[in-house]
Design an enzyme around this catalytic site. Structure first.
Site, short mmCIF file in Angstrom:
data_model
loop_
_atom_site.label_atom_id
_atom_site.label_comp_id
_atom_site.label_asym_id
_atom_site.label_seq_id
_atom_site.Cartn_x
_atom_site.Cartn_y
_atom_site.Cartn_z
CD GLU A 59 12.85 12.61 46.44
OE1 GLU A 59 11.85 13.41 46.03
OE2 GLU A 59 13.74 13.34 47.35
CD GLU A 109 17.56 14.91 45.41
OE1 GLU A 109 16.58 15.69 45.90
OE2 GLU A 109 16.82 14.19 44.65
C1 FCB Z 1 13.90 16.51 46.08
C2 FCB Z 1 13.89 16.29 44.64
C3 FCB Z 1 14.52 17.03 43.82
C4 FCB Z 1 14.40 18.63 44.43
C5 FCB Z 1 14.62 18.65 45.98
C6 FCB Z 1 14.51 19.94 46.60
O1 FCB Z 1 12.50 15.85 46.38
O2 FCB Z 1 14.26 14.93 44.16
O3 FCB Z 1 14.35 17.20 42.58
O4 FCB Z 1 13.10 19.21 44.23
O5 FCB Z 1 13.84 17.71 46.60
#
Ligand code: FCB
Length: 441
Positions: A166, A349
């Site tokens: 990210e 994610e």
């Molecule tokens: C993302 C991150 C992870 C966690 C999730 C909820 O932005 O990569 O570390 O904080 O969100």
């Protein structure tokens, strides 16, 4: 209801993710201080004045934690290597740190898990922060050295490589909005951090290639944007938000371009000679990771560039206050694939925070099961539209240090009692285990 494993194409992979600072317990094993430690030590930055010193104590409990990953039937375990654990001063090797990741990777392989390694998930060594952190171009070069060291030690066993998790959070959220370490609100530092994080990706990718690594990618976060009203100003603000969040990193890493609308604001603050770095930033990837949680509704706001404000969500939200919008994932993947063509995509994610409680030894997180089910269906719909989506990874294996929210937001499939370190698999863990192991039988 979760779909069945067999509803997905053969070879589609399922995984779960964590990151080093959020679970390991940074205060052990000779790890050096990071900018997250100093951010957390500054009053008011982190809920409950929490930090990652102990966290889930995964450093000592990783074998049991990996049993939980394998026990649910996951194929992939996405984890990260802490730069400050491996190089406490940002450059000198800590053998204990490398040994830890060596044991960790071996333990994954012993359980039949594919190690999906992310080199940087946010805990910059404090020694590098002292020298300007991501606003300093040299941090990108140091990062390439770190990447090479990790590849030399683990490269014979790692399944996939991601350079940076990210970049938008590493740069914009942390240097313009001040929500994450180093907590700056400074447009010049932002412009530099945004470019240097991109460069760090390019340099690390080259270092990995030089060490003979394949299956190399990057993990970007995306939030589809909608105008909060129909006014032309809201549309323009939405487009700019989209350019910063959804196009700045993808465009640079796949085509070597920054959006003009972003340069209109950041241009005067960019580091000199940045354009010459674009070919290195756009070096070919083997896959792209897509982190997806929510959408954003944007309105225009008076004041200096960028002149937007985030409008309230509509409908159901998670415990983070994030609007639940599973269907937008299909369109997002479609839109990305329109730019990346055949490049394999992974949802790296996806998941939700919920105020889970243990009752009679159980956590009945039906809301999380519904969230994951809806997003899996949206991912499946993207595959039907021809998107080369190859896998889906849940955030997160277990409750952990949720950055500025401390230990108050719970994303885990497994509940963690931070006093006793007891792990309790939630109903979502059991439901996924049923889905993933049932389909194999
Ligand atoms: C993302 C991150 C992870 C966690 C999730 C909820 O932005 O990569 O570390 O904080 O969100």
């Amino acid at each position: 209801m979760l779909p069945r494993r067999t509803d997905f194409p053969k070879g589609f992979l399922f995984g779960t993710a964590t990151s080093a600072y959020q679970i390991e317990g940074h205060g052990t094993g000779g790890a050096g201080p990071t900018h997250w430690d100093s951010f957390a030590a500054t009053p008011g930055n982190v809920a409950g004045a929490a930090d990652g010193a102990r966290s889930c104590d995964h450093y000592h409990r990783f074998a049991d934690d990996l049993d939980l990953v394998a026990g649910a039937g996951f194929d992939i375990y996405r984890f990260s290597t802490s730069w400050a654990r491996v190089m406490p001063d940002g450059g000198t090797l800590n053998p204990q740190g490398l040994d830890f990741y060596d044991r960790l990777v071996d333990a994954m392989l012993a359980r039949g898990l594919r190690p999906a390694l992310t080199l940087y998930h946010w805990e910059l060594p404090a020694a590098l922060a002292d020298r300007g952190g991501w606003a300093n171009r040299d941090t990108a070069e140091r990062f390439a050295d770190f990447a090479a060291q990790i590849a030399r030690r683990l490269g014979d066993r790692v399944w996939s490589w991601a350079t940076i998790n990210e970049p938008w959070c590493v740069s914009w959220l942390s240097h313009f909005e001040g929500h994450h370490a180093p907590g700056l609100r400074d447009i010049r530092a932002t412009a530099r951090a945004m470019h240097h994080v991109e460069l760090a990706h390019g340099r690390a990718l080259a270092a990995l290639r030089a060490e003979g690594m394949d299956n190399c990618g990057v993990v970007l976060n995306f939030e589809p944007t909608l105008p909060a009203t129909d006014s032309p100003a809201a549309h323009a603000a939405t487009d700019l938000f989209d350019a910063v969040m959804n196009r700045f990193f993808l465009g640079a890493m796949t085509r070597g371009e920054y959006p003009d609308t972003v340069l209109a604001g950041l241009g005067p603050h960019m580091p000199p000679g940045w354009a010459a770095d674009m070919p290195a930033i756009a070096a070919p990837l083997d896959w792209l990771g897509v982190n997806y949680y929510t959408i954003k509704r944007i309105d225009a706001a008076p004041g200096p560039w960028p002149g937007w404000r985030i409008a309230p969500p509509q409908g159901a939200t998670t415990d983070m206050g994030w609007e639940i919008a599973p269907d937008a994932l299909t369109g997002l993947l479609d839109r990305i694939a329109a730019q990346t063509g055949d490049l394999p995509l992974y949802v790296t994610e996806n998941g939700m925070a919920a105020p889970d409680t243990v009752q009679n030894g159980k956590v009945q997180d039906d809301d999380r099961i519904a969230y994951i089910a809806a997003h899996l269906r949206a991912a499946r719909a993207a595959i039907d539209r021809g998107v080369p989506l190859r896998g889906y990874v849940v955030w997160s294996l277990m409750d952990n240090f949720e950055w500025a929210f401390g230990y108050g937001k719970h994303f885990g499939l497994v509940h963690v009692d931070f006093d006793t370190q007891r792990r309790t698999p939630k109903a979502s863990w059991h439901a996924l285990a049923q889905m993933l192991t049932g389909g194999r039988a």
